[in-house]
Design a protein around this motif. Structure first.
Motif, mmCIF file in Angstrom:
data_model
loop_
_atom_site.group_PDB
_atom_site.id
_atom_site.type_symbol
_atom_site.label_atom_id
_atom_site.label_comp_id
_atom_site.label_asym_id
_atom_site.label_seq_id
_atom_site.Cartn_x
_atom_site.Cartn_y
_atom_site.Cartn_z
ATOM 1 N N ARG A 189 26.843 33.378 56.714
ATOM 2 C CA ARG A 189 26.218 32.212 57.342
ATOM 3 C C ARG A 189 25.184 31.592 56.405
ATOM 4 O O ARG A 189 25.112 30.364 56.263
ATOM 5 C CB ARG A 189 25.567 32.639 58.659
ATOM 6 C CG ARG A 189 24.737 31.558 59.345
ATOM 7 C CD ARG A 189 25.599 30.461 59.902
ATOM 8 N NE ARG A 189 24.784 29.518 60.646
ATOM 9 C CZ ARG A 189 24.906 28.198 60.574
ATOM 10 N NH1 ARG A 189 25.817 27.655 59.784
ATOM 11 N NH2 ARG A 189 24.142 27.409 61.292
ATOM 12 N N LEU A 190 24.393 32.427 55.736
ATOM 13 C CA LEU A 190 23.396 31.907 54.796
ATOM 14 C C LEU A 190 24.071 31.221 53.615
ATOM 15 O O LEU A 190 23.588 30.186 53.137
ATOM 16 C CB LEU A 190 22.492 33.040 54.321
ATOM 17 C CG LEU A 190 21.458 33.516 55.345
ATOM 18 C CD1 LEU A 190 20.844 34.841 54.918
ATOM 19 C CD2 LEU A 190 20.373 32.461 55.550
ATOM 20 N N ILE A 191 25.178 31.779 53.148
ATOM 21 C CA ILE A 191 25.918 31.129 52.061
ATOM 22 C C ILE A 191 26.443 29.771 52.509
ATOM 23 O O ILE A 191 26.349 28.781 51.787
ATOM 24 C CB ILE A 191 27.059 32.040 51.573
ATOM 25 C CG1 ILE A 191 26.482 33.182 50.721
ATOM 26 C CG2 ILE A 191 28.092 31.246 50.766
ATOM 27 C CD1 ILE A 191 27.469 34.244 50.355
ATOM 28 N N ASP A 192 26.985 29.709 53.730
ATOM 29 C CA ASP A 192 27.483 28.435 54.243
ATOM 30 C C ASP A 192 26.379 27.390 54.303
ATOM 31 O O ASP A 192 26.590 26.211 53.974
ATOM 32 C CB ASP A 192 28.070 28.623 55.644
ATOM 33 C CG ASP A 192 29.384 29.378 55.635
ATOM 34 O OD1 ASP A 192 29.947 29.595 54.538
ATOM 35 O OD2 ASP A 192 29.840 29.785 56.722
ATOM 36 N N VAL A 193 25.178 27.800 54.735
ATOM 37 C CA VAL A 193 24.067 26.866 54.906
ATOM 38 C C VAL A 193 23.434 26.494 53.577
ATOM 39 O O VAL A 193 23.141 25.318 53.312
ATOM 40 C CB VAL A 193 23.001 27.472 55.854
ATOM 41 C CG1 VAL A 193 21.733 26.625 55.870
ATOM 42 C CG2 VAL A 193 23.557 27.602 57.267
ATOM 43 N N VAL A 194 23.224 27.481 52.704
ATOM 44 C CA VAL A 194 22.452 27.254 51.479
ATOM 45 C C VAL A 194 23.338 26.902 50.293
ATOM 46 O O VAL A 194 23.012 25.998 49.522
ATOM 47 C CB VAL A 194 21.589 28.486 51.153
ATOM 48 C CG1 VAL A 194 20.886 28.339 49.811
ATOM 49 C CG2 VAL A 194 20.570 28.723 52.265
ATOM 50 N N TRP A 195 24.445 27.599 50.124
ATOM 51 C CA TRP A 195 25.340 27.309 49.004
ATOM 52 C C TRP A 195 26.357 26.261 49.443
ATOM 53 O O TRP A 195 26.138 25.082 49.256
ATOM 54 C CB TRP A 195 26.015 28.591 48.505
ATOM 55 C CG TRP A 195 25.184 29.391 47.557
ATOM 56 C CD1 TRP A 195 25.204 29.366 46.189
ATOM 57 C CD2 TRP A 195 24.177 30.365 47.915
ATOM 58 N NE1 TRP A 195 24.275 30.254 45.676
ATOM 59 C CE2 TRP A 195 23.640 30.871 46.697
ATOM 60 C CE3 TRP A 195 23.677 30.848 49.122
ATOM 61 C CZ2 TRP A 195 22.625 31.833 46.689
ATOM 62 C CZ3 TRP A 195 22.675 31.796 49.112
ATOM 63 C CH2 TRP A 195 22.164 32.274 47.903
ATOM 64 N N ASP A 196 27.430 26.695 50.077
ATOM 65 C CA ASP A 196 28.471 25.756 50.485
ATOM 66 C C ASP A 196 29.509 26.557 51.258
ATOM 67 O O ASP A 196 29.793 27.697 50.898
ATOM 68 C CB ASP A 196 29.127 25.105 49.252
ATOM 69 C CG ASP A 196 30.061 23.969 49.626
ATOM 70 O OD1 ASP A 196 31.271 24.235 49.710
ATOM 71 O OD2 ASP A 196 29.595 22.840 49.838
ATOM 72 N N PRO A 197 30.101 26.005 52.319
ATOM 73 C CA PRO A 197 31.141 26.743 53.048
ATOM 74 C C PRO A 197 32.330 27.135 52.178
ATOM 75 O O PRO A 197 33.029 28.106 52.481
ATOM 76 C CB PRO A 197 31.566 25.765 54.150
ATOM 77 C CG PRO A 197 30.354 24.913 54.373
ATOM 78 C CD PRO A 197 29.741 24.750 53.006
ATOM 79 N N ALA A 198 32.564 26.394 51.095
ATOM 80 C CA ALA A 198 33.701 26.689 50.218
ATOM 81 C C ALA A 198 33.350 27.715 49.141
ATOM 82 O O ALA A 198 34.207 28.073 48.331
ATOM 83 C CB ALA A 198 34.207 25.404 49.565
ATOM 84 N N TRP A 199 32.080 28.189 49.094
ATOM 85 C CA TRP A 199 31.652 29.126 48.058
ATOM 86 C C TRP A 199 32.433 30.429 48.179
ATOM 87 O O TRP A 199 32.609 30.970 49.275
ATOM 88 C CB TRP A 199 30.163 29.400 48.189
ATOM 89 C CG TRP A 199 29.560 30.203 47.075
ATOM 90 C CD1 TRP A 199 28.980 29.722 45.944
ATOM 91 C CD2 TRP A 199 29.491 31.631 46.982
ATOM 92 N NE1 TRP A 199 28.532 30.761 45.148
ATOM 93 C CE2 TRP A 199 28.841 31.948 45.760
ATOM 94 C CE3 TRP A 199 29.905 32.679 47.803
ATOM 95 C CZ2 TRP A 199 28.588 33.250 45.350
ATOM 96 C CZ3 TRP A 199 29.673 33.986 47.398
ATOM 97 C CH2 TRP A 199 29.020 34.255 46.185
ATOM 98 N N VAL A 200 32.907 30.938 47.038
ATOM 99 C CA VAL A 200 33.648 32.208 47.000
ATOM 100 C C VAL A 200 33.002 33.096 45.955
ATOM 101 O O VAL A 200 32.731 32.664 44.832
ATOM 102 C CB VAL A 200 35.134 31.982 46.649
ATOM 103 C CG1 VAL A 200 35.860 33.319 46.534
ATOM 104 C CG2 VAL A 200 35.811 31.099 47.692
#
Length: 240
Positions: A189-200
């Motif tokens: 969830r933090l990655i989706d909010v701070v980085w990007d939902p497409a981040w892998v």
């Protein structure tokens, strides 16, 4: 000295590509130019610092293996004068170097060999990030948590009235938690909010940045005042 490539029209942002493999740097630069960015290149550590000072890039794509000064030292020095996003290029499996780079202020990483399209997508993602955390209507009101104050509009953090210097990524993580003080947020969830939902990538990247936030705030993970770990979930603001 670095080289600069500019496209016609208004650039989407300034990117500095630093890699001693000139062919690779040139290919990455050409893709970024096509994506609308103003791109400069540097191929040594000293040249990278000179280009970062002169060009004030929004994003630095930084290889760790550089002549003159290695990428970790370049990142450390960049952090003394710039809040630009730093995206590290690391060899696959070099976890120790990756952690060292993140510890000196890098925001994200991508492992070699990589897809240039993926790298461009990462750059585009970080360029979108300043809008993701502060998009709510209450962004102008500082969030107070004990003696911790998170000023979203001014992008400043204070503890007991003393300003704490955080990187953009560290601030965005803390702001994401402060905006949702009762919510336990997972790493994803933090990655989706701070980085990007497409981040892998490895989601434990969040843990590294949270550890840096805690250290700078003087927060003891064993007895947290500000950020606590929710076992099996992720993180939230500590219960007061």
């Amino acid at each position: 000295m670095g080289t600069r490539v500019e496209d016609a029209g208004v650039a989407a942002g300034r990117v500095l590509v630093v890699d001693d493999e000139k062919a690779l740097a040139g290919m990455v630069a050409s893709y970024l130019v096509r994506a609308g960015y103003d791109v400069a290149q540097a191929h040594t550590g000293p040249a990278a610092l000179e280009a970062a000072r002169a060009g004030a890039p929004d994003v630095v794509v930084l290889d760790l293996g550089l002549p003159g000064l290695d990428g970790i030292e370049v990142c450390r020095r960049i952090r003394t004068f710039s809040e630009c996003y730093v995206l590290m290029l690391t060899a696959r499996g070099d976890e120790e170097d990756r952690l060292a780079g993140l510890a000196t202020g890098a925001d994200d990483y991508i492992t070699k060999p990589f897809s240039v399209r993926e790298l461009v997508a990462r750059v585009q993602a970080v360029m979108r990030r300043p809008r993701t955390v502060t998009r709510r209507g209450d962004a102008g009101a500082p969030h107070v948590h004990g003696d911790l104050e998170v000023d979203l509009a001014g992008r400043q953090v204070r503890v007991a009235g003393v300003r704490v210097a955080l990187t953009r990524t560290e601030f965005d993580l803390l702001a994401a938690l402060a905006l949702r003080p009762r919510e336990a947020m997972s790493r994803r969830r933090l990655i989706d909010v701070v980085w990007d939902p497409a981040w892998v990538g490895d989601e434990h990247l969040v843990d590294v940045h949270i550890a840096h936030v805690r250290r700078k705030l003087g927060d003891d993970p064993a007895s947290p005042r500000y950020v606590e770990t929710v076992r099996g979930v992720g993180y939230r603001m500590a219960v007061q």
